[in-house]
Design an enzyme around this catalytic site. Structure first.
Site, mmCIF file in Angstrom:
data_model
loop_
_atom_site.group_PDB
_atom_site.id
_atom_site.type_symbol
_atom_site.label_atom_id
_atom_site.label_comp_id
_atom_site.label_asym_id
_atom_site.label_seq_id
_atom_site.Cartn_x
_atom_site.Cartn_y
_atom_site.Cartn_z
ATOM 1 N N THR A 1 4.661 0.874 -4.634
ATOM 2 C CA THR A 1 4.218 -0.503 -4.862
ATOM 3 C C THR A 1 4.276 -0.918 -6.337
ATOM 4 O O THR A 1 4.618 -2.065 -6.625
ATOM 5 C CB THR A 1 2.812 -0.727 -4.271
ATOM 6 O OG1 THR A 1 2.882 -0.496 -2.851
ATOM 7 C CG2 THR A 1 2.302 -2.137 -4.510
ATOM 8 N N LYS B 1 0.823 -1.208 0.000
ATOM 9 C CA LYS B 1 0.000 0.000 0.000
ATOM 10 C C LYS B 1 0.861 1.263 0.000
ATOM 11 O O LYS B 1 0.582 2.226 0.690
ATOM 12 C CB LYS B 1 -0.940 -0.010 1.200
ATOM 13 C CG LYS B 1 -1.822 -1.253 1.231
ATOM 14 C CD LYS B 1 -3.060 -1.067 2.024
ATOM 15 C CE LYS B 1 -3.929 -2.286 2.052
ATOM 16 N NZ LYS B 1 -4.381 -2.770 0.784
ATOM 17 N N CYS B 2 1.894 1.250 -0.797
ATOM 18 C CA CYS B 2 2.880 2.324 -0.854
ATOM 19 C C CYS B 2 2.829 2.962 -2.237
ATOM 20 O O CYS B 2 2.491 2.294 -3.221
ATOM 21 C CB CYS B 2 4.267 1.718 -0.592
ATOM 22 S SG CYS B 2 5.666 2.818 -0.796
ATOM 23 N N GLY B 3 3.179 4.221 -2.322
ATOM 24 C CA GLY B 3 3.261 4.876 -3.617
ATOM 25 C C GLY B 3 4.264 4.206 -4.540
ATOM 26 O O GLY B 3 4.190 4.351 -5.765
#
Length: 183
Positions: free
Chosen positions: A40, A36-38
């Site tokens: 990803t 759930k990371c930018g």
């Protein structure tokens, strides 16, 4: 006596115990990953890199970590499903670990000790400061998708900032140089 990276116990994402000796003689790219990371979408590039270079001796090893703003909240099963469904990941994934702090996994303690500075360091660190993230220890893993390159002898030879993508010429050149060397 110094512990070799190969001797450090890890768990595969299915819960099976192993260590990095299973990859002895291979070039390893160890990456702390998050769903759930930018960053990803880097899964796509890492899988492409794995597919292109696996037959030449590259193993990409993904270690999910929830150290940064809760960006890897899922269980190992949820992470495995997410990676398979969304990015068709075939490279090995491991059980979720901590990459910094008091509960830092021994693998990441060894990696950051062996290579305390990252290539590409700077732009991403400055960007994080804008979000109030400013780690005190510059040797700590900065964020998700930091990459450690391990040679065929099990030595850390390079470290790359989270925003250095799998197709970055600096990373590709470093991997290719290690793949050309004998085990």
């Amino acid at each position: 006596m110094t512990t070799s990276l190969n001797d450090i116990a890890v768990k595969k994402i299915d819960g099976t115990s192993t260590n990095l000796a299973a990859y002895r003689g291979e070039v390893l790219l160890i990456v702390n990953v998050a769903s759930k990371c930018g960053l990803t979408p880097q899964y796509e590039g890492l899988e492409s890199l794995y597919q292109q270079k696996h037959a030449k001796g590259l193993e990409v090893l993904g270690f999910p970590a929830n150290n940064f703003k809760g960006q890897e909240p899922g269980s190992d099963a949820e992470i495995s499903t997410f990676c398979s469904v969304n990015y068709d990941v075939h490279f090995p994934l491991f059980s979720k670990i901590s990459v910094l702090g008091a509960d830092q996994h021994p693998l990441y303690a060894a990696l950051t000790k062996a290579q305390p500075a990252a290539i590409g360091e700077g732009p991403f660190r400055e960007k994080l400061k804008g979000f109030g993230v400013n780690p005190d220890n510059r040797a700590d893993v900065l964020w998700n998708f930091e990459k450690f390159l391990i040679n065929r002898q099990g030595e850390v030879v390079a470290r790359f900032s989270p925003d250095v993508t799998a197709d970055d010429p600096r990373l590709v050149a470093a991997i290719d140089a290690e793949l050309l060397k004998a085990a």
